[in-house]
Design an enzyme around this catalytic site. Structure first.
Site, PDB file in Angstrom:
ATOM      1  N   LYS A  83      -7.819 -40.347  25.379  1.00 26.16           N
ATOM      2  CA  LYS A  83      -9.160 -40.631  24.986  1.00 26.16           C
ATOM      3  C   LYS A  83      -9.708 -41.240  26.357  1.00 26.16           C
ATOM      4  CE  LYS A  83     -11.491 -43.317  21.293  1.00 26.16           C
ATOM      5  NZ  LYS A  83     -11.211 -44.391  20.317  1.00 26.16           N
TER       6      LYS A  83
HETATM    7  O1  G3P Z   1     -13.311 -45.379  17.388  1.00 27.25           O
HETATM    8  C1  G3P Z   1     -14.389 -46.300  18.127  1.00 27.25           C
HETATM    9  C2  G3P Z   1     -14.504 -47.490  17.059  1.00 27.25           C
HETATM   10  O2  G3P Z   1     -13.281 -48.131  17.232  1.00 27.25           O
HETATM   11  C3  G3P Z   1     -15.540 -48.458  17.569  1.00 27.25           C
HETATM   12  O3  G3P Z   1     -15.702 -49.465  16.280  1.00 27.25           O
HETATM   13  O4  G3P Z   1     -16.552 -50.925  14.852  1.00 27.25           O
HETATM   14  O5  G3P Z   1     -15.632 -51.244  17.150  1.00 27.25           O
HETATM   15  O6  G3P Z   1     -17.883 -50.232  16.988  1.00 27.25           O
HETATM   16  P1  G3P Z   1     -16.461 -50.643  16.459  1.00 27.25           P
END
Ligand code: G3P
Length: 214
Positions: A83
């Site tokens: 990633k």
């Molecule tokens: O995969 C990306 C994700 O983990 C981000 O999620 O909820 O932190 O915006 P969030």
């Protein structure tokens, strides 16, 4: 649409896997830190549970550093997807990873132009963060529609991985648009299963079953 779980919590991965819900796992440095486990140990545990793509994020921000970290990660297992952040040094590295046959997930995508450039570098997956766009009063799912349209216009094979999904509606919309993959936290995956009429209906069947003559 493939479903990945977005977490560093082993018990959540185990439960979602037992339910047959997940095709892969995404992690990021915040999720790994939250797990309280060393990165490598956590990856080994995940790899032992799920036989599918496991995204492991680099923390370098220069091309050489990203290449060094990514090659080490890719050596761990064939299911590891490196990633990489959507920055110029990241795209340089993605181009090289692609030539080396290393799968990549280009993360922190917030615009269709970024998604097109990541695809040109050969990204295996592009991760547009829909929830974080919603957070700043911008319709996150519109980005998924735009990327789907652009990728289809040119037969681009980079898979759209809807990320930062926060609700069942993100899930349903992503499926309607034709996102290749969605990654969501365990709680959202569980919400997808729930319907009050299912619970009410089941209770009624169980109550009536007691009245059946034997
Ligand atoms: O995969 C990306 C994700 O983990 C981000 O999620 O909820 O932190 O915006 P969030």
């Amino acid at each position: 649409m493939k479903i990945f779980i977005d977490t560093g919590e082993i018990n959540e991965i185990r439960e979602a896997n037992a339910l047959g819900l997940i095709d892969g796992v995404t992690t990021n440095p915040s999720l790994v830190a939250k797990s309280g486990k060393p990165f490598r140990a956590l990856l080994d545990e995940i790899l032992a549970i799920v036989d599918g793509p496991i995204s492991a994020e680099v923390i370098s921000t220069d091309c050489d550093g990203i290449l060094r970290e990514g090659r080490e990660l890719a050596k761990i297992h064939k299911n590891i997807v490196v990633k990489v952040p959507l920055i110029p040094e990241g795209l340089k590295a993605v181009k090289i990873f692609t030539a080396e046959g290393i799968a990549t997930n280009v993360t922190l995508c917030f615009s269709a132009s970024q998604a097109l450039l990541a695809a040109k570098a050969g990204a295996t997956y592009i991760s547009p963060f829909v929830g974080r766009l919603d957070d700043i009063s911008t319709e996150g799912m519109t980005l998924i529609e735009d990327i789907r349209c652009i990728y289809d216009n040119y037969g681009i094979e980079t898979q759209i991985l809807t990320a930062s999904a926060r609700s069942p509606m993100h899930f349903v919309q992503a499926a309607k648009i034709g996102s290749d993959v969605i990654t969501a936290p365990f709680g959202v995956l569980m919400q997808l299963l729930k319907h009050p009429l299912t619970d009410i209906g089941l209770q009624r069947f169980l109550d009536d079953a007691k009245k059946i003559k034997s």
